[in-house]
Design a protein around this motif. Sequence first.
Motif, PDB file in Angstrom:
ATOM      1  N   UNK A   9       0.927  -1.080  -0.322  1.00 32.08           N
ATOM      2  CA  UNK A   9       0.083  -0.162   0.046  1.00 32.08           C
ATOM      3  C   UNK A   9       1.025   1.806   0.287  1.00 32.08           C
ATOM      4  N   UNK A  10       2.167   1.401   0.139  1.00 29.23           N
ATOM      5  CA  UNK A  10       3.280   1.967   1.032  1.00 29.23           C
ATOM      6  C   UNK A  10       3.891   2.373  -0.356  1.00 29.23           C
ATOM      7  N   UNK A  11       3.908   1.302  -1.598  1.00 26.94           N
ATOM      8  CA  UNK A  11       4.900   1.472  -2.610  1.00 26.94           C
ATOM      9  C   UNK A  11       3.818   2.444  -3.721  1.00 26.94           C
ATOM     10  N   UNK A  12       5.252   2.953  -4.573  1.00 26.13           N
ATOM     11  CA  UNK A  12       4.724   4.285  -4.759  1.00 26.13           C
ATOM     12  C   UNK A  12       5.708   3.671  -6.886  1.00 26.13           C
ATOM     13  N   UNK A  13       5.433   2.479  -6.427  1.00 22.96           N
ATOM     14  CA  UNK A  13       5.501   0.838  -7.950  1.00 22.96           C
ATOM     15  C   UNK A  13       7.199   2.200  -8.753  1.00 22.96           C
ATOM     16  N   UNK A  14       7.945   2.094  -7.954  1.00 20.06           N
ATOM     17  CA  UNK A  14       9.168   2.925  -8.511  1.00 20.06           C
ATOM     18  C   UNK A  14      10.333   2.194  -7.413  1.00 20.06           C
ATOM     19  N   UNK A  15      11.035   1.102  -7.730  1.00 23.32           N
ATOM     20  CA  UNK A  15      11.876   0.654  -7.022  1.00 23.32           C
ATOM     21  C   UNK A  15      13.004   0.680  -6.127  1.00 23.32           C
ATOM     22  N   UNK A  16      13.661   1.734  -7.155  1.00 24.23           N
ATOM     23  CA  UNK A  16      14.616   2.636  -6.105  1.00 24.23           C
ATOM     24  C   UNK A  16      14.480   3.164  -5.035  1.00 24.23           C
ATOM     25  N   UNK A  17      13.176   3.752  -5.348  1.00 27.95           N
ATOM     26  CA  UNK A  17      12.056   4.931  -3.843  1.00 27.95           C
ATOM     27  C   UNK A  17      11.880   3.795  -3.129  1.00 27.95           C
ATOM     28  N   UNK A  18      10.922   3.346  -3.408  1.00 29.23           N
ATOM     29  CA  UNK A  18      10.004   1.795  -2.305  1.00 29.23           C
ATOM     30  C   UNK A  18      11.794   1.313  -1.492  1.00 29.23           C
ATOM     31  N   UNK A  19      13.059   1.127  -2.092  1.00 29.74           N
ATOM     32  CA  UNK A  19      13.661   0.522  -0.994  1.00 29.74           C
ATOM     33  C   UNK A  19      14.453   1.777  -0.961  1.00 29.74           C
ATOM     34  N   UNK A  20      13.967   2.799  -0.433  1.00 30.64           N
ATOM     35  CA  UNK A  20      14.628   3.838   0.279  1.00 30.64           C
ATOM     36  C   UNK A  20      13.872   4.604   1.148  1.00 30.64           C
ATOM     37  N   UNK A  21      12.357   4.204   1.079  1.00 30.94           N
ATOM     38  CA  UNK A  21      11.565   4.405   1.346  1.00 30.94           C
ATOM     39  C   UNK A  21      10.881   3.927   2.707  1.00 30.94           C
ATOM     40  N   UNK A  22      11.227   1.947   2.904  1.00 29.30           N
ATOM     41  CA  UNK A  22      11.336   0.616   3.088  1.00 29.30           C
ATOM     42  C   UNK A  22      12.748   1.334   4.507  1.00 29.30           C
ATOM     43  N   UNK A  23      14.012   1.928   3.656  1.00 26.78           N
ATOM     44  CA  UNK A  23      14.816   2.269   5.024  1.00 26.78           C
ATOM     45  C   UNK A  23      14.811   2.865   6.178  1.00 26.78           C
ATOM     46  N   UNK A  24      13.894   4.226   5.062  1.00 27.37           N
ATOM     47  CA  UNK A  24      13.610   4.694   6.285  1.00 27.37           C
ATOM     48  C   UNK A  24      12.382   4.551   7.101  1.00 27.37           C
TER      49      UNK A  24
END
Length: 135
Positions: A9-24
């Motif tokens: 649900x938090x995915x923006x459908x862009x893997x590089x940004x999703x990975x950074x969001x996961x780190x945050x």
Amino acid sequence: MAIINWSENLSVKIKSIDEQHKKLVLLINNLHDAMRAGKGKDVLGPILDELVSYTKTHFTYEEGLLSKAGYMELQGHKREHTALIDKVEELQKKYKAGNTTITIETMTFLKDWLNGHILGTDRRYSDLLVSKGVK
């Protein structure tokens, strides 16, 4: 116990940004866990330092992609980023000076800001970046 649980649900459908969001999300959860465990300044301080540093790194990356893609709402997006960085740096400064503690209210603010930013502000750029081939 996590204060934020990552989900698609938090995915923006862009893997590089999703990975950074996961780190945050991980950093905020680490800060929350340390706070709840009553860890001292020697543990909370470095986690807060890493959160501040990584947030800046992520925002720079995201803003670079948005600028390159010609995102029309970039200035407003940057203002949101700047406001969070200012808030977290203020918290960090007060914490290092011994003038504040990490409270559940602080953690709730971080959780709500991140969820709101991803689900609101970040979702608005998703289609544009995907259309530009950003992965």
